[in-house]
Enzyme design. Structure first.
Site, PDB file in Angstrom:
ATOM      1  N   PHE A 163      16.541  -0.174  36.247  1.00 18.96           N
ATOM      2  CA  PHE A 163      15.006  -0.234  36.470  1.00 18.96           C
ATOM      3  C   PHE A 163      14.767   0.335  37.942  1.00 18.96           C
ATOM      4  O   PHE A 163      13.648   0.777  38.029  1.00 18.96           O
ATOM      5  CB  PHE A 163      14.583  -1.455  36.196  1.00 18.96           C
ATOM      6  CG  PHE A 163      14.265  -2.127  37.248  1.00 18.96           C
ATOM      7  CD1 PHE A 163      13.262  -2.411  37.987  1.00 18.96           C
ATOM      8  CD2 PHE A 163      15.396  -3.189  37.226  1.00 18.96           C
ATOM      9  CE1 PHE A 163      13.538  -3.126  39.476  1.00 18.96           C
ATOM     10  CE2 PHE A 163      15.552  -4.468  38.404  1.00 18.96           C
ATOM     11  CZ  PHE A 163      14.416  -4.356  39.379  1.00 18.96           C
ATOM     12  N   SER A 172      23.558  -4.160  37.161  1.00 21.99           N
ATOM     13  CA  SER A 172      23.737  -5.313  37.623  1.00 21.99           C
ATOM     14  C   SER A 172      25.577  -5.790  37.623  1.00 21.99           C
ATOM     15  O   SER A 172      26.074  -4.902  36.946  1.00 21.99           O
ATOM     16  CB  SER A 172      23.167  -6.478  36.808  1.00 21.99           C
ATOM     17  OG  SER A 172      23.478  -6.563  35.462  1.00 21.99           O
ATOM     18  N   CYS A 199      19.777  -1.560  45.676  1.00 21.07           N
ATOM     19  CA  CYS A 199      20.989  -1.845  46.161  1.00 21.07           C
ATOM     20  C   CYS A 199      21.379  -1.797  47.349  1.00 21.07           C
ATOM     21  O   CYS A 199      22.677  -2.390  47.653  1.00 21.07           O
ATOM     22  CB  CYS A 199      21.657  -1.107  45.177  1.00 21.07           C
ATOM     23  SG  CYS A 199      21.764   0.654  45.447  1.00 21.07           S
TER      24      CYS A 199
HETATM   25  P1  NAD Z   1      20.706  -4.072  34.334  1.00 14.84           P
HETATM   26  O1  NAD Z   1      22.391  -4.176  34.481  1.00 14.84           O
HETATM   27  O2  NAD Z   1      20.165  -5.204  33.983  1.00 14.84           O
HETATM   28  O3  NAD Z   1      20.551  -3.007  33.498  1.00 14.84           O
HETATM   29  C1  NAD Z   1      21.289  -1.654  33.752  1.00 14.84           C
HETATM   30  C2  NAD Z   1      21.124  -0.657  32.479  1.00 14.84           C
HETATM   31  O4  NAD Z   1      22.048  -1.484  31.616  1.00 14.84           O
HETATM   32  C3  NAD Z   1      19.763  -0.908  31.655  1.00 14.84           C
HETATM   33  O5  NAD Z   1      19.624   0.548  31.249  1.00 14.84           O
HETATM   34  C4  NAD Z   1      19.972  -1.904  30.592  1.00 14.84           C
HETATM   35  O6  NAD Z   1      19.380  -1.408  29.454  1.00 14.84           O
HETATM   36  C5  NAD Z   1      21.434  -1.984  30.492  1.00 14.84           C
HETATM   37  N1  NAD Z   1      22.007  -3.115  29.909  1.00 14.84           N
HETATM   38  C6  NAD Z   1      21.470  -4.391  30.251  1.00 14.84           C
HETATM   39  N2  NAD Z   1      22.172  -5.386  29.727  1.00 14.84           N
HETATM   40  C7  NAD Z   1      23.285  -4.605  28.817  1.00 14.84           C
HETATM   41  C8  NAD Z   1      24.359  -5.196  28.166  1.00 14.84           C
HETATM   42  N3  NAD Z   1      24.376  -6.346  28.132  1.00 14.84           N
HETATM   43  N4  NAD Z   1      25.404  -4.477  27.767  1.00 14.84           N
HETATM   44  C9  NAD Z   1      25.044  -3.090  27.939  1.00 14.84           C
HETATM   45  N5  NAD Z   1      24.172  -2.461  28.612  1.00 14.84           N
HETATM   46  C10 NAD Z   1      23.021  -3.562  29.285  1.00 14.84           C
HETATM   47  O7  NAD Z   1      20.170  -3.959  35.752  1.00 14.84           O
HETATM   48  P2  NAD Z   1      18.876  -3.646  36.502  1.00 14.84           P
HETATM   49  O8  NAD Z   1      18.260  -4.865  36.615  1.00 14.84           O
HETATM   50  O9  NAD Z   1      18.167  -2.705  35.662  1.00 14.84           O
HETATM   51  O10 NAD Z   1      18.990  -3.065  38.056  1.00 14.84           O
HETATM   52  C11 NAD Z   1      19.197  -3.846  39.186  1.00 14.84           C
HETATM   53  C12 NAD Z   1      20.702  -3.916  39.534  1.00 14.84           C
HETATM   54  O11 NAD Z   1      21.098  -2.456  39.690  1.00 14.84           O
HETATM   55  C13 NAD Z   1      20.895  -4.627  40.722  1.00 14.84           C
HETATM   56  O12 NAD Z   1      21.926  -5.507  40.537  1.00 14.84           O
HETATM   57  C14 NAD Z   1      21.291  -3.625  41.730  1.00 14.84           C
HETATM   58  O13 NAD Z   1      22.152  -3.958  42.885  1.00 14.84           O
HETATM   59  C15 NAD Z   1      21.954  -2.457  40.935  1.00 14.84           C
HETATM   60  N6  NAD Z   1      21.979  -1.226  41.391  1.00 14.84           N
HETATM   61  C16 NAD Z   1      23.247  -0.884  41.872  1.00 14.84           C
HETATM   62  C17 NAD Z   1      23.079   0.375  42.607  1.00 14.84           C
HETATM   63  C18 NAD Z   1      24.481   0.773  43.222  1.00 14.84           C
HETATM   64  O14 NAD Z   1      24.446   1.888  43.668  1.00 14.84           O
HETATM   65  N7  NAD Z   1      25.366   0.180  43.704  1.00 14.84           N
HETATM   66  C19 NAD Z   1      22.019   1.228  42.709  1.00 14.84           C
HETATM   67  C20 NAD Z   1      20.911   0.652  42.201  1.00 14.84           C
HETATM   68  C21 NAD Z   1      20.693  -0.396  41.513  1.00 14.84           C
END
Ligand code: NAD
Length: 496
Positions: free
Chosen positions: A149, A226, A281
């Site tokens: 998100f 995440s 992130c």
């Molecule tokens: P999230 O993991 O909750 O969701 C990310 C995506 O995965 C979404 O599209 C979601 O629908 C999908 N998803 C959620 N649960 C799932 C499951 N059980 N199985 C399969 N798909 C699933 O992450 P978020 O809350 O949207 O984003 C925030 C996180 O992203 C933070 O931890 C942040 O550090 C990380 N992030 C990392 C980077 C990087 O480059 N390392 C960049 C941006 C964000």
């Protein structure tokens, strides 16, 4: 009637046949749209159509693919403010920060427009007598991307422009929390002249992601999100024999040496810790004060106390709300855990009120000192406007502390010593290092190179590494017979 967010399948915007999910404005928690998930039949149709479209797209000349990116870049720039406004309303980001999110994506599209030179292979003439070897880079097929998100413009744009410029077709599964921005990006991609089927967008959560992770026609998966989901994606995708790059969470430290410029330290630390409500992130969530630099903590507190969140078009606001009531609750619980573990809470953002929008998910700037590595606030990614200060006796101790962290996304050092900076950049086990730069996100001609628990895979996002990730190398060894008489068969490896 509430706006419905469509899927984009076979070059058409169509209604999802699966469960409805509310999209809310985090500044007041009102529903601004509903997104319907893709049914299994729609997932299968998207993949089948992307596979079919690949047959023609991979034959499209590389210069034509580059021109699509040039047209797309121009359209994104033309619609920059409009995109930022959509983005600000569904994420809560301030308008300026939302523009930055879009801009970082535009830069990747610019990079993708350089695809002809990025796809050059290698050649060596006369690898043996009258034999030449040369390599071509060819696309993989259908690639998929699953995005978080927190950057609904930048992160989809890390993925599909690079993959498509390489000659692949792409299926995007954006975050269900803010799908409006990715849909507008998709409309503009179509307007730029992207042929039908080259990009498809499906919505949903785990169920839809599982189809992408297990379907035999998906060749590569890019994920950002995440830690637990990132690990799941990497394990499941690779178990199904796919190439996977999985970018996960982080805990980024900034080391402050006593010889640094104090005012620069304070200004940079404030922006890098609470900017975007700490939902980056690459946000700095731990400040490591070395030696006498600790004496600056009261001034840091004073500067952070002046920062206030607000709604997206409030020009005096430094950042917006966190994404959801659930996210706020999690952050507040972690703050309480910090207090319970004995950290000193200098600023508490839990009761923050924004009078023009009281129903929003507001968290004020929060500052802890006396934080130690065994505390949950040190170990967990809080993903909120919370900064933890720790103390280190020396640069060596600061480096040892950071190297012991399971994460390795970004880090930075503030110092006026070239020797200290040189030691830090060399010894630190983190993939992106800033020297007097708090958030060292590389521009797209480099790659986004997180390490350790912040990244699973080997080829990173954008830059040359993305081209490697989205392509396969074919190496050709060729001999054209001269008019001389043919020799007899060879039974052993030739050594000259
Ligand atoms: P999230 O993991 O909750 O969701 C990310 C995506 O995965 C979404 O599209 C979601 O629908 C999908 N998803 C959620 N649960 C799932 C499951 N059980 N199985 C399969 N798909 C699933 O992450 P978020 O809350 O949207 O984003 C925030 C996180 O992203 C933070 O931890 C942040 O550090 C990380 N992030 C990392 C980077 C990087 O480059 N390392 C960049 C941006 C964000």
């Amino acid at each position: 009637m509430t706006k419905q967010v469509p899927l984009y399948i076979q070059g058409e915007f169509v209604a999802g046949e699966g469960d409805l999910i509310d999209v809310t404005n985090p500044a007041n928690n009102q529903v601004i749209a509903q997104v319907a998930s893709a049914s299994n039949a729609q997932m299968q149709a998207a993949i089948a159509n992307a596979k079919e479209a690949f047959q023609t797209w991979k034959e499209t000349p590389v210069s034509e693919r580059a021109r699509l990116m040039m047209r797309y870049q121009a359209l994104l720039k033309e619609h920059h403010d409009e995109l930022a406004e959509i983005l600000a309303q569904e994420t809560g980001k301030t308008f300026e920060d939302a523009k930055g999110d879009v801009w970082r994506g535009i830069e990747v599209v610019e990079h993708a427009a350089n695809i002809p030179s990025l796809m050059m292979g290698e050649t060596v003439e006369n690898v043996a007598r009258e034999i030449d070897t040369y390599s071509y880079i060819q696309p993989l097929g259908v690639c998929a991307g699953i995005t978080p998100f927190n950057f609904p413009a930048m992160i989809p744009l890390w993925m599909f422009p690079m993959a498509i410029a390489c000659g692949n077709t792409f299926i995007l599964k954006p975050s269900e929390q803010d799908p409006l921005t990715p849909m507008r990006l998709t409309e503009l991609f179509e307007q730029a002249g992207a042929p039908k089927g080259v990009l498809q967008v499906v919505h949903g959560t785990k169920e839809q992601v599982d189809v992408l992770l297990t379907h035999e026609d998906i060749k590569a998966v890019s994920f950002v999100g995440s830690v637990p989901v990132g690990q799941y994606i990497y394990e499941t995708g690779t178990r199904h024999m796919k190439r996977v790059q999985s970018f996960a969470g982080a805990k980024n430290h900034m080391v402050i040496m006593p010889d640094a410029d104090k005012q620069q330290v304070i200004n940079n630390l404030v922006g890098a810790s609470v900017g975007a409500a700490g939902q980056r992130c690459m946000a700095i969530s731990v400040a490591v004060f070395v030696g006498q630099a600790q004496e600056w903590i009261p001034e840091l507190k004073e500067a952070l106390a002046k920062v206030r969140p607000g709604i997206w078009n409030d020009k005096g606001a430094s950042y917006g709300p966190v994404i959801s009531p659930k996210a706020k609750e999690r952050i507040c619980n972690l703050i309480q855990q910090g207090v319970d573990a004995g950290a000193e809470l200098l600023l508490d953002g839990r009761d923050c009120v924004v009078s023009e929008s009281p129903e929003g998910n507001w968290v004020g700037p929060t500052l802890f000192t006396k934080v130690t590595p065994e505390m949950p606030i040190y170990q967990e990614e809080i993903f909120g406007p919370v900064l933890s200060c720790v103390e280190a006796a020396s640069l060596e101790d600061a480096i040892a502390l950071i190297n012991a962290s399971p994460f390795g996304n970004g880090t930075s050092i503030f110092t006026s010593s070239g020797g200290a900076a040189r030691k830090f950049q060399h010894d630190i086990e983190v993939g992106q290092v800033g020297i007097n730069i708090p958030i060292p996100v590389p521009l797209p001609f480099f790659s986004f190179t997180g390490w350790k628990g912040s990244f699973y895979g080997d080829q990173h996002a954008y830059g040359k590494q993305a081209v490697r990730f989205y392509t396969e190398t074919k190496t050709i060894t060729a001999r054209w017979f001269s008019a001389e008489a043919a020799t007899g068969p060879n039974f052993s490896i030739q050594m000259k």
